[in-house]
Scaffold this active site. Sequence first.
Site, short mmCIF file in Angstrom:
data_model
loop_
_atom_site.label_atom_id
_atom_site.label_comp_id
_atom_site.label_asym_id
_atom_site.label_seq_id
_atom_site.Cartn_x
_atom_site.Cartn_y
_atom_site.Cartn_z
N ASN A 66 6.83 -3.14 3.68
CA ASN A 66 6.61 -1.70 3.60
C ASN A 66 7.66 -1.12 2.65
OD1 ASN A 66 6.25 1.01 3.96
ND2 ASN A 66 6.91 1.06 6.12
N LYS A 98 7.87 1.76 1.46
CA LYS A 98 8.17 3.20 1.68
C LYS A 98 8.19 3.93 0.33
CE LYS A 98 10.37 1.96 5.97
NZ LYS A 98 11.28 2.28 7.04
N HIS A 127 2.87 5.25 11.14
CA HIS A 127 4.26 4.83 11.02
C HIS A 127 5.16 5.93 11.59
CE1 HIS A 127 8.15 3.86 9.29
NE2 HIS A 127 7.71 2.62 9.19
N GLU A 154 7.78 7.26 10.61
CA GLU A 154 8.21 8.29 9.64
C GLU A 154 7.08 9.29 9.41
OE1 GLU A 154 9.59 5.44 6.74
OE2 GLU A 154 11.16 4.90 8.16
N GLU A 209 7.31 -0.93 16.47
CA GLU A 209 8.53 -0.61 15.74
C GLU A 209 9.35 0.41 16.54
OE1 GLU A 209 8.04 -1.41 11.23
OE2 GLU A 209 7.24 0.57 11.65
N GLY A 248 15.46 0.97 9.90
CA GLY A 248 16.41 1.36 8.86
C GLY A 248 17.82 1.56 9.37
N SER A 276 14.50 -3.21 11.10
CA SER A 276 15.69 -3.94 10.64
C SER A 276 15.50 -5.46 10.66
CB SER A 276 16.92 -3.53 11.45
OG SER A 276 17.19 -2.15 11.27
P1 PGA Z 1 13.21 -1.44 8.15
O1 PGA Z 1 11.81 -0.65 8.18
O2 PGA Z 1 12.88 -2.91 8.07
O3 PGA Z 1 13.93 -0.93 6.93
O4 PGA Z 1 13.91 -1.11 9.43
C1 PGA Z 1 10.72 -1.13 8.91
C2 PGA Z 1 9.58 -0.16 8.87
O5 PGA Z 1 9.82 1.05 8.95
O6 PGA Z 1 8.40 -0.55 8.73
#
Ligand code: PGA
Length: 247
Positions: free
Chosen positions: A7, A9, A93, A95, A161, A167, A206
Amino acid sequence: MKIVIANWKMNLLSQEAAAFCQAFKAGYTPKAGCEAGIAPPATLLHQVSALLAGSSVQVYAQNAYFEPKGAFTGEISMSQVKDAGCHGVILGHSERRHIFGETDENLVKKLKSAWECELMPVLCIGETLTQRDAGFTLDVLHKQLEVLKVTGPGPLVLAYEPVWAIGTGRVAEPVQIEEVHAFIHDELWHLWHDRGLDIPIQYGGSVTPENFDGILAVPFVSGGLVGGASLDPAKFQKLIGQAQATV
Ligand code: PGA
């Protein structure tokens, strides 16, 4: 079946995406039973689809709208995503839910629209730290999964998640992942019966090559949805190799 999706982003420009795909393709060998996917930002979907054509790596959009066309400035439709060469679309997601106000009501419409356009949805669910600390993790996930009761069964990848692990560098403990993935597996059985048991359940938050082997060893974990670590082609390749080693 295992599935690992990058992903990206809101990262990378076209030259960087081209360099990534070139480096990644040079070292990628597909293996039956393990799928790889990349979810670039909308501006790069066409380009990345063309660059990865014939590689068996699937391209996913990070979001799309449910209406087929019309006056929806700033949105892209599922058919536009399909037309850009995508195999699937990430939906819900955290976000999108927390920064942009994505609702379960819209997610029902988006899932149906994705299926109409023959896109594979990757539905993301997860609890916040406040919800976990208050002991509501499973209630929150149960509520988020209710969209699947409304839609009825269809092709799906699910991604658990935990919002507090995205993140942050703070990965969930295997025992926490185990509890949730077993719960989701049971919920899918209650919702869709036999059809629910075929749904891969990815972990995300992460994920790195350092922690991925431990995560993959947890029952009912079928791969990873990876943000930060997926921006480095060598790391993404390593993650896919780790998933391939388990099939
Ligand atoms: P991350 O993001 O691996 O940077 O924690 C995962 C995600 O949001 O899909």
